[in-house]
Structures are given as structure tokens and as C-alpha cells.
Enzyme design. Sequence first.
Site, PDB file in Angstrom:
ATOM      1  N   ALA A  26     -13.908  55.217 -15.190  1.00  0.00           N
ATOM      2  CA  ALA A  26     -12.979  56.156 -15.833  1.00  0.00           C
ATOM      3  C   ALA A  26     -11.550  55.613 -15.811  1.00  0.00           C
ATOM      4  O   ALA A  26     -10.791  55.767 -16.776  1.00  0.00           O
ATOM      5  CB  ALA A  26     -13.037  57.511 -15.136  1.00  0.00           C
ATOM      6  N   GLU A  27     -11.164  54.981 -14.693  1.00  0.00           N
ATOM      7  CA  GLU A  27      -9.817  54.413 -14.596  1.00  0.00           C
ATOM      8  C   GLU A  27      -9.667  53.225 -15.551  1.00  0.00           C
ATOM      9  O   GLU A  27      -8.626  53.056 -16.191  1.00  0.00           O
ATOM     10  CB  GLU A  27      -9.536  53.976 -13.159  1.00  0.00           C
ATOM     11  CG  GLU A  27      -8.197  53.293 -12.940  1.00  0.00           C
ATOM     12  CD  GLU A  27      -7.003  54.193 -13.245  1.00  0.00           C
ATOM     13  OE1 GLU A  27      -7.191  55.403 -13.461  1.00  0.00           O
ATOM     14  OE2 GLU A  27      -5.873  53.665 -13.292  1.00  0.00           O
ATOM     15  N   ARG A  65     -26.724  27.490 -31.400  1.00  0.00           N
ATOM     16  CA  ARG A  65     -27.296  26.155 -31.217  1.00  0.00           C
ATOM     17  C   ARG A  65     -27.825  25.601 -32.528  1.00  0.00           C
ATOM     18  O   ARG A  65     -27.710  24.417 -32.815  1.00  0.00           O
ATOM     19  CB  ARG A  65     -28.434  26.213 -30.190  1.00  0.00           C
ATOM     20  CG  ARG A  65     -29.146  24.879 -29.999  1.00  0.00           C
ATOM     21  CD  ARG A  65     -30.297  25.009 -29.001  1.00  0.00           C
ATOM     22  NE  ARG A  65     -30.951  23.729 -28.839  1.00  0.00           N
ATOM     23  CZ  ARG A  65     -31.899  23.249 -29.628  1.00  0.00           C
ATOM     24  NH1 ARG A  65     -32.306  23.959 -30.659  1.00  0.00           N
ATOM     25  NH2 ARG A  65     -32.453  22.066 -29.413  1.00  0.00           N
ATOM     26  N   LYS A 117     -34.119  30.481 -16.267  1.00  0.00           N
ATOM     27  CA  LYS A 117     -33.992  30.187 -17.704  1.00  0.00           C
ATOM     28  C   LYS A 117     -33.988  31.519 -18.449  1.00  0.00           C
ATOM     29  O   LYS A 117     -35.026  32.133 -18.658  1.00  0.00           O
ATOM     30  CB  LYS A 117     -35.144  29.306 -18.176  1.00  0.00           C
ATOM     31  CG  LYS A 117     -35.000  28.855 -19.627  1.00  0.00           C
ATOM     32  CD  LYS A 117     -36.133  27.910 -20.005  1.00  0.00           C
ATOM     33  CE  LYS A 117     -35.960  27.424 -21.431  1.00  0.00           C
ATOM     34  NZ  LYS A 117     -36.008  28.524 -22.408  1.00  0.00           N
TER      35      LYS A 117
END
Length: 785
Positions: free
Chosen positions: A33-34, A144, A123
Site C-alpha cells: 500500500a505504501e 532470441r 532452466k
Amino acid sequence: MTAAHTRILELRAELDQHNYRYHVLDEPSIPDAEYDRLFHELKALEAEHPDLVTRDSPTQRVGSAALSAFTQVKHDIPMLSLGNAFDETTMLEFDRRVTEGLDLPVGDLFGGGAAVEYSCEPKLDGLAVSLLYQDGELVRGATRGDGTTGEDISVNIRTVRNIPLKLHGSGWPATLEVRGEVFMSKAGFERLNASQLEVGGKTFANPRNAAAGSLRQLDSKITASRPLEFCCYGVTTDISDTHIGNLQQLKKWGMPISHELKLAKGIQDCLDYYRDIGERRNSLPYEIDGVVFKVNSIASQRELGFRAREPRWAIAHKFPAMEELTELLDVEFQVGRTGAVTPVARLKPVKVAGVTVSNATLHNMDEVARLGLMIGDTVIIRRAGDVIPQVVSVVPERRPENARAVQIPESCPVCGSHVERTQLVKRSKGKETVSEGAVYRCVGRLACGAQLKQAIIHFVSRRAMDIDGLGDKTIEQLVDEKLIGSPADLYTLKYEQIIDLEGFADISSKKLITAIENSKTPTLARFIYALGIPDVGEETAKVLARSLASLERVQKALPEVLTYLPDVGLEVAHEIHSFFEDSHNQDVIGALLSPQACGLQLQDQGELSAEFAASTTLGGLLDKLHVPSVGPGAAQKLADKFVTLEGVIKADWLDMRQALPEKQAKAVREFFDNADNANHALAIEQQLKDFGMHWDSEKKVVEGLPEAGHTWVLTGSLELMSRDVAKDKLESLGAKVAGSVSAKTHCVVAGPGAGSKLAKASELGLKVLDEEAFVAFLAKHNIPV
């Protein structure tokens, strides 16, 4: 500086620090919230002062206007794939190769040798991306792609919340390329699918598909709404002397790295890590399909280098594929580029590892026989490597009474031509052994629509003739409309024919005509690859072109002569020879090269490679004949004794016994008493003479070339040629082109983007050429650019 500007800078710095603690350190310092309150305060201030908005502000992750298409990005350093291991035996073999490659003593599994240190990390099952930072600021993100060329997804990458828009701290290089995986956590995936269901949208089969689909959205606002995350696994510029050191430094600069990253001392530690991660796989917050092991030392990585499309110093140890039971509904047959007719299993749809599977590969009829497969069977399906579904086995006790045998069709399911059965032949050490297996082929060749479509798709592909604008659907139209019947017909297409095709208008039709015209001057290597010779990939095509240097020599080369080429065995050599012996293939090639027909002009043809020409000896030829019981040693003794091939062929029994033991002498005599064997040996020798590579020929040898004995290194990008082309030109001068810089390096060619290699060259005081100087060097040796 105004108070608003000061507050904006304070908020950005504070939010960046909170992002870093939350996403990278996993140590949130304030409640959500902050964080939201600070974020909205910054957003409001920037709305009041739009001139103070910068690209690296945390508020700029929300996305922007939709794109019409992604542009392509060429990777300066290719994003290579990794070799795979599916069992411990392969891992042990990998460790042995690494140990031997580093000239370390090989010990047993638990000690006794020099243990190599490996980095270990899961992986992730996501999408590999490249992040480019200039002066610490994120300037580009790219997929890629095929490893060489990807897509520019910069706008979308900026929306991934744990990717720093500006690097933290200081000390980073002016140019830094980071690589890693964009993925979606299991929880994020579940939330996304739930929200998609609520709005009636498309749901995703698994987190990987969701991540890939989200990252490739043309509308970055959609990407910004998706719970994507990034994990860094590498960097192209070495910033430490170890891989783990690289990652730890990147973490200090704000990059998220794997919490599971670990150093393993030796292969046993690697296997233990693999088992541990495997046991915890289901409890991890993200999906993984294996573990990646890399040699930790950067110096050792450089020493080991690369092969073809993967590094020698890394491997992915994959987890066993997931399996499910389902019913085999039918077996259909498809026709490939070479005419092979192969069975495909049609299955009752079943989810395997999150993906609905309804088809599976059966490879060939031998596999059907091995499985004992019948239509109606209950079968076990596995996603091999978690990607390609395959039938693993049959559950015989569940076989129904009405199960039917799988029958190969007598005629092609596409064109109706006869399906021919050819017995497979294995060649080893000169012997031909008929195996139990067979291949079924449609004899229709290019008259078969399926073969023609696949042949054309391969022919025009980017690594072959590179004809842009000819996609699979366009090729299907051209074949179905009978506008093309062979690759040669592409070059007779007219504007009027193309504009009538679906999806084409005036500009696109003209562009395609231009692309076809521009493809008429391919390199020899591209042309050979484009022909689609069985078992001849891109690398083998390059070897053929570089060594033989003319299509005529490639076409004429006998199998034994072809085996002088690196990495060309007898099986592949016979495939190449058979392809060019085929009259149909000769007709297609003739049409492509005919000035009256297509008019293709092959580039890079010339003199036989000096290194290849110098590779023959009489002893080597005798060994290639694979005389029974005669190995390399005995072959050399014959060469030393008789000096010429004719002398060996005509030698009598007594003379033969002076060179070899009785058993070997008898085998040689019997071999050459067969007139076919003797004539074939003489034909090989004559071809070596014709090619200028006979051991008695007057020929240029590598030692006589200007750069013989010199090692060169290429780094950075070149504008006038690719690095592969530059490598070929250097090798034609006798140079060896290496992947890493050392004290033995003769010269470094450094283009834009050169990183650690250039720095190392400067440190060692080596000769460095920029592209302009390199072109001048080539011109001095009459090498055209």
C-alpha cells in the site's frame, strides 16, 4: 531545480530501490500500500510536469501505443542453444570432454581427478531475451529468434517490472548486453487465466505459452497487464573471471538472478544438485524443464570454445518428460521433403504437462513395429524434452477386440504415386550391411505437392536462398495453383501471377519479384544448403563450399574423396554423391544455373582449399578403401613399401609378405584381385589428380599461404560483411580463426560493440584492426569484399 523536480527525482530513486529490494533481493522493505502511494504521487507529479517525464521512470512501464509489427534485430553475438543431457551417462560424458578439453587429469566419479567447478541453476521454461544497456540505461530488448536474428520488443520489455530501466550503482560498462529468461510464475499464470475466463478471453495452456504470447503482443499495454518476470542468466561482456561472479555483479546493478544459483565442485555435486532440484521441482514457484550447468571459469570457457551452434562448456540436463495415457484413434501418413512417408498418431486429446496433445510422432514403420502398435490401443504419451509428443509404449492388456493393424499405404496420400520400400543400408569400414529397417518413399518427387512444398520452403529459407516474402502459405498457393513445379520455376514468376495471390497487392508483389531477383547471386555454401541434400545441414554445406570451392567438384566428388572433409563420414558422403548422381536433381540444378533459364550465378567459387588439397597421402587413401583386416598402420606400411597405388595393386604375394603379416597380405591381395575394387581405387586416385590434391601433385600447401600459422580473432559487428564471411576470407589466406584472445593471437579485428576481447587484446599489446584497416589488408592480398 524546482521543488517538483526534486521530489520527482526523490520518488524515482526511492521506488527504484523498493523495486530492487522486492524483485531482486526478495526483501520488501515497505507494504504494498505504501509503494502504491509513492507510485501514485510520482504519477501525479509527472502528469503536472510532463516535461520532466523520462524513459527510465517507474511510471513508464505501463505500455504505449500498439505497433503494427516487430522489427528484426541482428545479435552481434549469437544467442546459442545448449546441448542436452537426459541421463547421468551423458552428463559424465560431458564432464569427461570438459576435463580432457582443459588438459586436466580425468578421475573417477567421486574423486581422484581434477574436479571442474560448475555453476548450477534451474532452466526456466520461458522465452530467452537480450537486454541492451547504454550508459546504464535500458535501450533495447530483443527475442532470441533463431539465435542470429530476433525481434525488437523494447517497448514490451520495459513493462516487465523486475527489469531495471536504469542500472543501479556504478562501474558498469558503457555498453552492456544482458541475457536471460522472461517467464510467468505458476501463481501469475493461474491469475491470468482466471481473469481471461472472466472477460471471455483466450486462456493459455501453460506458463511458457502465456509468457511468450504476452511478450510478443503488438500492444504493449496488454504486455504491461501480464504478470511477467525476468531472470538473468548471462552477459556478453565478462565483468568477472567467473560466471557466478558475473551474475553476482549484475545483481548489484539491479538484475534479478536465480535464488537457486550454486557452485558445484565436480560432476558429482552437479548430479546431486540436479536430483535436489528435481525433488523440489513441483514446489518451485515457476516451471522448469531441467538444470543448466556451465564451467564457472571464464578463462576455461574461452579455452573450450564452441561447436556449430552450442558452447562446449555448458549443458542443459533435462528432466524426464511427463507422461499420460490416451487412446490411439488412427494413424495417418505424411510426406516429407525427401519423399519419406511417415506415420503420425491421431490421439484422443489428453493434457500432458499442461499442453493438450492430439497428435504424436511415430518416426517410421519400424517404430510402429517395435511398439507393436494397433489402432484402438491405449498408449502412453510422453512429451520428449517437454516439447515433442511421442508414443512411448502400448498397454497390451487394454487392447480392444476390434483393434486394427497399421498398414503403410501403397500409394502416396498426397499425389497418388507409388510408395516404394527401400531397405536401409549401413556403411562402416567399407562394408555395406543391410539392416532390418526400411524407409518408404513416394516416388512422385516434385510432382508430389507435399514434397514440392517442403522443398520450396527449404530452398527459400533465410539460411538458404533467403527470399523474403515467400512464406509457407504463399508457397502452398503457388503449388496448389500449379504456378511452380520446381525451385527453378520461382525465377520465371511474373508480377501478373503474384498479384492474383491471396494477401498480395501492388507493392508486395513488386517486392517479391525484387527479392527473387536479388537471390540470383548466392554463395556456393547457401546454394548447396538450399538444394536440400539429405543429412547436409548448413555447417556441412559450408565445409563443402570452403574445401571444394566449386559446384562442379562437389557434384563430381566420389564418396571416399568427400570423406577427406572434416566431419563428413561415409554415410553422409554417399548421400551427397547419390544426390548429384540423380538425373532429376541434375535437371533442376541445370535449370537453376542455365543463363537461358534462371541464370543463377554462384559466388565464392575458385581454387581448391589449400588445406584440403594438402590432406591426402597414399597411406590415407589405402586406409579409406577399408580393406578387411587392414588399418591405418598397415596401410602406411604398404605405402612406404610400394610408393604408388599401382605398385600396391600389382604387387605379388611375396612382395606383399615383406610389408605385412600373412593374414593382412592375403586380405590385400584378395581385395585387389577383384577388378571392381582395383578400378574403383584407381578412379579415386584419378579424381585426386583431377582436383589437384594428389600427394604427388604440384599444389599450394597451407604453409605457403601468407597467414599460415597465424591466429586471428574477430569481435564486434562488421558492416561490409558478416563475421562468417570474414572468417572464410581469413581461412583462405591460411589463417586460423579462434573464438578467444590469448598471447598467441596474431591479430584482432574489432568492429563496433567489441568488448572484453578488444580489452584483452589491448592489455596484451596485440595488433588490432578496425573494419577499414581489415578491408585494406584483404585488398592487399587480392581478396574482394
